[in-house]
Design an enzyme around this catalytic site. Structure first.
Site, short mmCIF file in Angstrom:
data_model
loop_
_atom_site.label_atom_id
_atom_site.label_comp_id
_atom_site.label_asym_id
_atom_site.label_seq_id
_atom_site.Cartn_x
_atom_site.Cartn_y
_atom_site.Cartn_z
N HIS A 99 63.15 153.52 78.97
CA HIS A 99 63.04 152.83 78.58
C HIS A 99 61.96 153.91 76.97
O HIS A 99 61.01 154.38 78.04
CB HIS A 99 62.05 151.49 78.54
CG HIS A 99 61.20 151.44 79.57
ND1 HIS A 99 61.74 151.38 81.01
CD2 HIS A 99 60.49 151.57 79.17
CE1 HIS A 99 60.32 152.31 81.17
NE2 HIS A 99 59.84 151.51 81.05
N HIS A 101 58.19 153.77 74.91
CA HIS A 101 57.02 152.71 74.04
C HIS A 101 56.97 152.64 72.83
O HIS A 101 56.32 153.66 72.75
CB HIS A 101 55.93 152.42 74.96
CG HIS A 101 56.04 152.13 76.51
ND1 HIS A 101 55.84 150.86 77.47
CD2 HIS A 101 56.63 152.76 77.80
CE1 HIS A 101 56.00 150.98 78.57
NE2 HIS A 101 56.44 151.71 79.03
#
Ligand code: AMP
Length: 115
Positions: A99, A101
């Site tokens: 992922h 950020h």
């Protein structure tokens, strides 16, 4: 293979504040924001860490970057945001499903590379 936390969110098996979705990724608001805007861009393919990405994932990784720019703009921080990937537990990765950020809405000092 056991589903990751983020796969459960993608599959709507767990709730989350989903602010963007396309064929390849979703974006959710981080549950414990470290900045006024803290969004996670998550590929639907559950690559555990960045270093686990393969040659065949190049287009997907590029897609995540382009999507991150659009998502940051939609979140109102398109001109100033920080993009972070934690790779490995030693630097704080806690969810082993790749992922990005997106952090924005506050000033970061030059020396402060993290959150
Ligand atoms: P990392 O430390 O890079 O693995 O980041 C994982 C991030 O996921 C952290 O910033 C957490 O606050 C966030 N997080 C964990 N569980 C959830 C959840 N259910 N919904 C949204 N964000 C979450």
């Amino acid at each position: 293979m056991t589903e990751t936390l983020f796969t459960k969110i993608i599959n709507r098996e767990l709730p989350a504040d989903i602010i963007y979705e396309d064929d390849h990724c979703i974006a959710i608001k981080d549950i414990a924001p470290k900045a006024p805007t803290h969004v996670l861009v998550i590929p639907k393919k559950p690559i555990p860490r960045l270093v686990d990405a393969a040659e065949e994932d190049q287009a997907l990784l590029g897609h995540l970057m382009v999507a991150a720019g659009k998502i940051a703009a939609e979140a109102g921080v398109g001109d100033a945001f920080r993009l972070i990937i934690n790779n490995g537990a030693d630097v704080g990765q806690t969810v082993f499903h790749l992922h990005l950020h997106i952090l924005g809405g506050k000033e970061f000092s030059e020396a402060q590379l993290g959150f």
